[in-house]
Write a protein that holds these residues in place. Sequence first.
Motif, PDB file in Angstrom:
ATOM      1  N   LYS A  13       0.833  -1.214   0.000  1.00 11.70           N
ATOM      2  CA  LYS A  13       0.000   0.000   0.000  1.00 11.70           C
ATOM      3  C   LYS A  13       0.862   1.256   0.000  1.00 11.70           C
ATOM      4  O   LYS A  13       0.566   2.226  -0.702  1.00 11.70           O
ATOM      5  N   CYS A  14       1.951   1.232   0.765  1.00 11.94           N
ATOM      6  CA  CYS A  14       2.883   2.375   0.776  1.00 11.94           C
ATOM      7  C   CYS A  14       3.541   2.557  -0.585  1.00 11.94           C
ATOM      8  O   CYS A  14       3.671   3.682  -1.071  1.00 11.94           O
ATOM      9  N   HIS A  16       2.357   1.664  -3.465  1.00 12.95           N
ATOM     10  CA  HIS A  16       1.326   2.185  -4.365  1.00 12.95           C
ATOM     11  C   HIS A  16       1.216   3.708  -4.240  1.00 12.95           C
ATOM     12  O   HIS A  16       1.219   4.434  -5.240  1.00 12.95           O
ATOM     13  N   ARG A  17       1.122   4.188  -3.012  1.00 20.16           N
ATOM     14  CA  ARG A  17       1.003   5.638  -2.801  1.00 20.16           C
ATOM     15  C   ARG A  17       2.253   6.371  -3.271  1.00 20.16           C
ATOM     16  O   ARG A  17       2.166   7.457  -3.845  1.00 20.16           O
ATOM     17  N   TRP A  18       3.410   5.783  -3.031  1.00 17.54           N
ATOM     18  CA  TRP A  18       4.671   6.406  -3.437  1.00 17.54           C
ATOM     19  C   TRP A  18       4.736   6.553  -4.950  1.00 17.54           C
ATOM     20  O   TRP A  18       5.022   7.632  -5.477  1.00 17.54           O
ATOM     21  N   ARG A  20       2.279   6.456  -7.043  1.00 19.98           N
ATOM     22  CA  ARG A  20       1.178   7.276  -7.537  1.00 19.98           C
ATOM     23  C   ARG A  20       1.404   8.773  -7.332  1.00 19.98           C
ATOM     24  O   ARG A  20       1.086   9.586  -8.193  1.00 19.98           O
ATOM     25  N   HIS A  21       1.989   9.129  -6.182  1.00 18.02           N
ATOM     26  CA  HIS A  21       2.050  10.544  -5.834  1.00 18.02           C
ATOM     27  C   HIS A  21       3.431  11.187  -5.934  1.00 18.02           C
ATOM     28  O   HIS A  21       3.523  12.407  -5.979  1.00 18.02           O
ATOM     29  N   GLU A  50      -3.501  -5.855  -3.316  1.00 20.12           N
ATOM     30  CA  GLU A  50      -2.522  -4.792  -3.086  1.00 20.12           C
ATOM     31  C   GLU A  50      -1.455  -4.774  -4.180  1.00 20.12           C
ATOM     32  O   GLU A  50      -1.054  -3.715  -4.653  1.00 20.12           O
ATOM     33  N   SER A  53      -2.800  -3.255  -7.335  1.00 22.11           N
ATOM     34  CA  SER A  53      -2.850  -1.793  -7.277  1.00 22.11           C
ATOM     35  C   SER A  53      -1.507  -1.165  -7.615  1.00 22.11           C
ATOM     36  O   SER A  53      -1.445  -0.151  -8.310  1.00 22.11           O
TER      37      SER A  53
END
Length: 160
Positions: A13-14, A16-18, A20-21, A50, A53
């Motif tokens: 999940k981390c 993915h956010r990294w 993505r952003h 996960e 994603s």
Amino acid sequence: QHPAPETRGEVLKCLHRWVRHADVPLEPLMASAPLRAALEALGDPLLLEEAKSVVVVLLRRYKVHDMGGAWLGTVAPAVLRLEPLYARAVENQDDETARTLCILFTELAETCLPLIVSPRDCGQDAMMRAVLACTAHPEFDVARIPHNFWLGLRSAVIDH
């Protein structure tokens, strides 16, 4: 020894956010241990969502021409090796797993569309087999996932 699935899921999940952003350069990302872990996690039913994603955001964020050989040698094989898992999901009427895998197969094919219509051999047959299998799924909600891919392929073939 791998950490517990819950811990691995949080790491994914981390990641993915990294991806993505953050403005993550592709080359170090492709060589990173977290990305390798995400690709390995695709085969783990407890981590599939996960891991999916992470791969989807990677495919949407970076185009195939940016990924080049790293994409062909790393991401595509990791996704396409899931075809037997998809067949088992269909056989066991596990529509959630089938849906997740169809999203992966379709995102991969959509990202690879310029290569699919080119004469270069980049595993087009395997990608097309996977998307066709999704299109043939008995549940309409799963079978319609590749719809936009087919529209894009039609346009790419006409324009090519």
